[in-house]
Design a protein around this motif. Structure first.
Motif, PDB file in Angstrom:
ATOM      1  N   ASN A 201       0.841  -1.188   0.000  1.00  0.00           N
ATOM      2  CA  ASN A 201       0.000   0.000   0.000  1.00  0.00           C
ATOM      3  C   ASN A 201       0.882   1.246   0.000  1.00  0.00           C
ATOM      4  OD1 ASN A 201      -2.344   1.559   0.156  1.00  0.00           O
ATOM      5  ND2 ASN A 201      -2.316   1.570   2.381  1.00  0.00           N
ATOM      6  N   LYS A 202       0.471   2.264  -0.741  1.00  0.00           N
ATOM      7  CA  LYS A 202       1.194   3.537  -0.717  1.00  0.00           C
ATOM      8  C   LYS A 202       0.854   4.257   0.583  1.00  0.00           C
ATOM      9  CE  LYS A 202       1.480   4.415  -5.639  1.00  0.00           C
ATOM     10  NZ  LYS A 202       1.073   5.271  -6.748  1.00  0.00           N
ATOM     11  N   GLU A 203       1.906   4.586   1.339  1.00  0.00           N
ATOM     12  CA  GLU A 203       1.714   5.288   2.596  1.00  0.00           C
ATOM     13  C   GLU A 203       2.710   6.429   2.710  1.00  0.00           C
ATOM     14  OE1 GLU A 203       1.853   2.593   5.907  1.00  0.00           O
ATOM     15  OE2 GLU A 203       0.159   1.431   5.183  1.00  0.00           O
ATOM     16  N   THR A 204       2.311   7.462   3.420  1.00  0.00           N
ATOM     17  CA  THR A 204       3.204   8.577   3.684  1.00  0.00           C
ATOM     18  C   THR A 204       3.927   8.286   4.988  1.00  0.00           C
ATOM     19  OG1 THR A 204       1.694  10.082   2.561  1.00  0.00           O
ATOM     20  CG2 THR A 204       3.324  11.075   4.003  1.00  0.00           C
TER      21      THR A 204
ATOM     22  N   THR B  77       6.240   9.419   0.211  1.00  0.00           N
ATOM     23  CA  THR B  77       5.276   8.371  -0.081  1.00  0.00           C
ATOM     24  C   THR B  77       6.036   7.173  -0.626  1.00  0.00           C
ATOM     25  OG1 THR B  77       3.591  10.008  -0.603  1.00  0.00           O
ATOM     26  CG2 THR B  77       3.218   7.785  -1.418  1.00  0.00           C
ATOM     27  N   LYS B  78       5.782   6.014  -0.031  1.00  0.00           N
ATOM     28  CA  LYS B  78       6.439   4.798  -0.511  1.00  0.00           C
ATOM     29  C   LYS B  78       5.522   3.604  -0.306  1.00  0.00           C
ATOM     30  CE  LYS B  78       9.155   3.038   3.290  1.00  0.00           C
ATOM     31  NZ  LYS B  78      10.494   2.703   3.728  1.00  0.00           N
ATOM     32  N   LEU B  79       5.857   2.502  -0.986  1.00  0.00           N
ATOM     33  CA  LEU B  79       5.075   1.281  -0.836  1.00  0.00           C
ATOM     34  C   LEU B  79       5.490   0.565   0.442  1.00  0.00           C
ATOM     35  CD1 LEU B  79       4.954  -0.188  -4.459  1.00  0.00           C
ATOM     36  CD2 LEU B  79       3.080   0.782  -3.151  1.00  0.00           C
TER      37      LEU B  79
END
Length: 111
Positions: free
Chosen positions: A17-20, A31-33
């Motif tokens: 999931n992309k999360e900050t 932002t990264k996976l």
């Protein structure tokens, strides 16, 4: 009739999931996976007639993954990215088994 057998669930996939998050070096937000979970699954073989029937639909060029339904697999979100054989897949559809509650069918489309 069962979708598959647990003996065929020998392929490893993961969900991201992309999360900050906070960059530890700079302190800034990036932002990264982020990996949300790994599961063993069965990958359904598609026959030529199925491939032809899917042409022109949202299911064109998709792969069907069959997971054991569990508390953690029920948390899978459509916004997540599915990784299979080092390739990213967009989740097109999630189909739980409301009758037997054995398997969860996820349809992914290669990005």
């Amino acid at each position: 009739m069962a979708v598959t057998t647990t003996g065929k669930m020998n392929t490893r996939i993961s969900f991201w999931n992309k999360e900050t998050v906070t960059n530890e070096e700079t302190g800034g937000k990036v932002t990264k996976l982020v990996e949300k979970g790994k599961f063993f699954c069965a990958v359904k073989t598609q026959f030529l007639s199925e491939l032809q029937a899917r042409v022109g639909t949202k299911y064109e060029d998709t792969v069907t993954f069959i997971l054991r339904e569990s508390k953690s697999s029920k948390k899978i979100d459509m916004a997540w990215v599915l990784k299979y054989q080092d390739k990213d897949y967009e989740i097109v559809d999630i189909n739980p088994d409301p009758e037997r509650k054995d398997f969860l069918v996820i349809i992914g489309k290669r990005k």
